[in-house]
Design an enzyme around this catalytic site. Structure first.
Site, mmCIF file in Angstrom:
data_model
loop_
_atom_site.group_PDB
_atom_site.id
_atom_site.type_symbol
_atom_site.label_atom_id
_atom_site.label_comp_id
_atom_site.label_asym_id
_atom_site.label_seq_id
_atom_site.Cartn_x
_atom_site.Cartn_y
_atom_site.Cartn_z
ATOM 1 N N LYS A 140 0.878 -1.481 -0.085
ATOM 2 C CA LYS A 140 -0.006 -0.100 -0.170
ATOM 3 C C LYS A 140 0.948 1.167 -0.051
ATOM 4 C CE LYS A 140 -1.870 2.976 2.108
ATOM 5 N NZ LYS A 140 -1.420 4.389 1.923
ATOM 6 N N GLU A 185 10.214 1.055 10.936
ATOM 7 C CA GLU A 185 11.192 1.992 10.675
ATOM 8 C C GLU A 185 10.389 3.295 10.779
ATOM 9 O OE1 GLU A 185 12.836 4.578 9.423
ATOM 10 O OE2 GLU A 185 13.248 3.867 7.307
ATOM 11 N N CYS A 219 13.810 9.724 6.881
ATOM 12 C CA CYS A 219 14.022 9.244 8.136
ATOM 13 C C CYS A 219 15.396 9.405 8.767
ATOM 14 C CB CYS A 219 13.730 7.684 8.387
ATOM 15 S SG CYS A 219 12.168 7.251 7.289
ATOM 16 N N GLU A 278 10.711 15.030 15.216
ATOM 17 C CA GLU A 278 11.265 14.738 13.801
ATOM 18 C C GLU A 278 10.325 15.931 13.133
ATOM 19 O OE1 GLU A 278 10.132 11.254 12.009
ATOM 20 O OE2 GLU A 278 11.884 10.997 10.988
HETATM 21 P P1 ADP Z 1 2.090 11.093 6.806
HETATM 22 O O1 ADP Z 1 1.228 11.464 7.901
HETATM 23 O O2 ADP Z 1 3.216 12.404 6.431
HETATM 24 O O3 ADP Z 1 1.329 10.762 5.704
HETATM 25 P P2 ADP Z 1 2.509 8.399 7.611
HETATM 26 O O4 ADP Z 1 3.420 7.749 8.489
HETATM 27 O O5 ADP Z 1 0.996 8.716 8.235
HETATM 28 O O6 ADP Z 1 2.886 9.850 7.158
HETATM 29 O O7 ADP Z 1 2.137 7.676 6.402
HETATM 30 C C1 ADP Z 1 2.948 6.628 5.676
HETATM 31 C C2 ADP Z 1 1.949 5.464 5.210
HETATM 32 O O8 ADP Z 1 1.245 5.051 5.911
HETATM 33 C C3 ADP Z 1 0.872 6.049 3.988
HETATM 34 O O9 ADP Z 1 1.204 4.925 2.862
HETATM 35 C C4 ADP Z 1 -0.071 6.119 4.581
HETATM 36 O O10 ADP Z 1 -1.300 6.001 3.669
HETATM 37 C C5 ADP Z 1 -0.403 5.049 5.710
HETATM 38 N N1 ADP Z 1 -0.994 5.198 6.844
HETATM 39 C C6 ADP Z 1 -1.510 6.396 7.361
HETATM 40 N N2 ADP Z 1 -2.474 6.146 8.403
HETATM 41 C C7 ADP Z 1 -2.378 4.784 8.319
HETATM 42 C C8 ADP Z 1 -3.109 3.929 9.192
HETATM 43 N N3 ADP Z 1 -4.022 4.239 10.211
HETATM 44 N N4 ADP Z 1 -3.081 2.431 8.871
HETATM 45 C C9 ADP Z 1 -2.423 1.919 8.028
HETATM 46 N N5 ADP Z 1 -1.604 2.738 7.090
HETATM 47 C C10 ADP Z 1 -1.729 4.159 7.476
#
Ligand code: ADP
Length: 491
Positions: free
Chosen positions: A185, A260, A294, A393
């Site tokens: 995803k 990570e 990161c 961060e």
């Molecule tokens: P940002 O907030 O900057 O978008 P994230 O760490 O939330 O960074 O996003 C990294 C990945 O995690 C993306 O693919 C995002 O769609 C996914 N993501 C965000 N929220 C969820 C969640 N609750 N469960 C699973 N995946 C998520």
């Protein structure tokens, strides 16, 4: 690379999910715009998938693993497919780099470096696929015990927007080499290279269903994937908060995870260091990818006797840095989104308003489109140890400088955050190099360098809130497997 390609690549293209080897629309038919951070304009679209699409992808992955050709394939043949994929990525590097650069806003040179890195992951893991052995274990009596390294089965990979192609490379390279089936995803803000590379994987001969891609938001697609009962293992790179949500979802099924989750990595500069060598690497470690890395070196700890000299030299460099559109290929591009821009600007405003010394700031190129998410890099000096820019961060081009008087204080400052991903120690004193490498709590410690060579071969991961598990190198491969112990009784 032709400048035009990075301006026009994928213009108007409706990208699809890849499930069971087919390009498919989300079942609901819903779509989301793909926005270029350089101008804030939509240039394509992706499916806005939900639970139903995730379920179809997991079923397809399960089928490929249990009944399909993939699950039965010899390791050497898996490896050959990954090597072919590596070559196809290299052959299509111009298009992929243009796509990555337009989709994320990163300068073209960084887009190229990322695609080269992605190809290298498939080369490394393709070569490793048939070189994974278990152990034989001597136990008393008429027994023979041995271990087998088996794939988890269906692995879910949730990919962030900062380095989609590189992180796809380390997750899919290790996961497929080990024989798992994947459902990835990618992030809603940047997923085009992931889709294109999954298409190339089919061209390389990867059986249908071994590598599925489902696009959509974290809330709709990501949450459904991490909680899916038929997923055997979850790997995630992203923010700590989202990492916690994913671990909680995976915990419902008691599934293993690799996390990570970012860092607040220090570069520690002692007075005896080669300052000429340190200077460009300290700057690059915070502006690379606009600080949205990161392992960004977001803190620089400087021995008091050279603090003024070194910050003066840093400030000179910072004031010359220029942010601009991805195709202008300057020091840094825009940030990924309006949301990220607001977050980073919030940190800068908070630091400025609380009186933190602003030592230097770069500029934004005059021709940068108005709608882009540009942020000029900032260097702050004498930063207060518990302030937000010292602890959080930022994920933007903001460097916080501190001074320390001796080794103990350097260690105290270095370890004084919730994170522990990467650190660098700059000194010519060999004994101090050893002492510091042991005392600094970080998953990777560099001595007189930073982020050596892209690190495909180097285990990578964090202590504390930076996460757990390891990616890259052979450690990354082993995390994509589980050990099975087999004991024979004979006499
Ligand atoms: P940002 O907030 O900057 O978008 P994230 O760490 O939330 O960074 O996003 C990294 C990945 O995690 C993306 O693919 C995002 O769609 C996914 N993501 C965000 N929220 C969820 C969640 N609750 N469960 C699973 N995946 C998520």
């Amino acid at each position: 690379m032709g400048e035009n390609l990075s301006k026009t690549v994928a213009q108007g293209r409706a990208f699809m999910n890849i499930i069971g080897g087919e390009q498919v629309e989300a079942k609901s038919g819903a779509r989301m715009d793909v926005v270029a951070p350089s101008d804030g304009l939509a240039f394509g679209s992706i499916p806005a998938s939900n639970e139903a699409d995730v379920d179809a992808a997991v079923r397809s992955a399960r089928h490929a693993y249990e009944q399909g050709e993939w699950g039965k394939m010899a390791a050497v043949d898996r490896g050959r497919i990954l090597l072919r994929l590596s070559m196809l990525i290299t052959e299509n590097a111009d298009e992929l780099a243009a796509l990555e650069s337009r989709d994320t806003g990163k300068p073209i040179k960084q887009g190229i470096a990322d695609i080269v890195g992605c190809a290298r992951y498939f080369e490394f893991y393709g070569g490793a696929a048939d070189k994974i052995h278990g152990d034989t274990i001597p136990i008393a009596g008429d027994f023979l015990a041995l271990t087998l390294r088996e794939p988890h089965g269906v692995v879910a990979g949730i990919i962030p927007w900062n380095y989609p192609a590189q992180i796809l490379g380390r997750v899919a390279g290790a996961g497929l080499a080990m024989g798992n089936s994947l459902v990835l995803k990618p992030a809603e803000d940047a997923c085009l290279s992931v889709i294109r590379i999954a298409e190339l994987a089919l061209d390389a001969g990867l059986p249908a269903g071994a590598f599925n891609v489902v696009c959509g938001t974290g809330k709709d697609a990501g949450a459904a994937l991490s909680a899916h009962p038929d997923v055997d293992f979850v790997t995630f790179t992203g923010s700590p908060l989202t990492g916690t949500a994913i671990q909680q979802a995976a915990a419902i099924n008691n599934r293993g995870v690799t996390m990570e989750l970012g860092g607040k990595s220090p570069q520690i500069i002692f007075a005896d260091a080669d300052l000429d060598a340190a200077l460009p690497l300290v700057v690059n470690a915070i502006i690379q990818n606009g600080g949205q890395t990161c392992s960004a070196g977001s803190r620089v700890l400087i021995e008091a006797s050279i603090y003024d000299e070194f910050t003066k030299r840093l400030a000179e460099k910072f004031s010359k840095l220029v942010a601009g559109p991805h195709d202008a290929d300057l020091d840094l591009g825009p940030l990924i989104s309006k949301k990220q821009h607001a977050l980073v600007q919030g940190f800068i405003d908070e630091a400025t308003q609380s009186g933190t010394e602003l030592l230097a700031q770069g500029t934004i190129a005059g021709n940068a489109p108005e709608g882009g998410y540009y942020c000029a890099p900032v260097l702050f000096g004498n930063v207060e140890a518990n302030s937000s820019i010292a602890q959080k961060e930022v994920f933007g081009p903001v460097l916080a400088a501190f001074s320390f008087k001796d080794e103990d204080e350097a260690v105290m400052l270095a370890n004084n955050t919730d994170f522990g991903l990467v650190a660098a120690i700059w000194t010519r004193d060999g004994a101090r190099q050893m002492r510091m490498a042991k005392r600094v709590r970080a998953g990777q410690v560099f001595v007189n360098t930073y982020g050596a060579g892209g690190g495909i071969e180097l285990p990578f991961g964090g202590f504390k809130k930076s996460g757990h598990g390891r990616e890259k190198g052979f450690d990354g491969l082993f995390h994509m497997s589980a050990t099975k112990t087999v004991v024979f009784k004979h006499n």
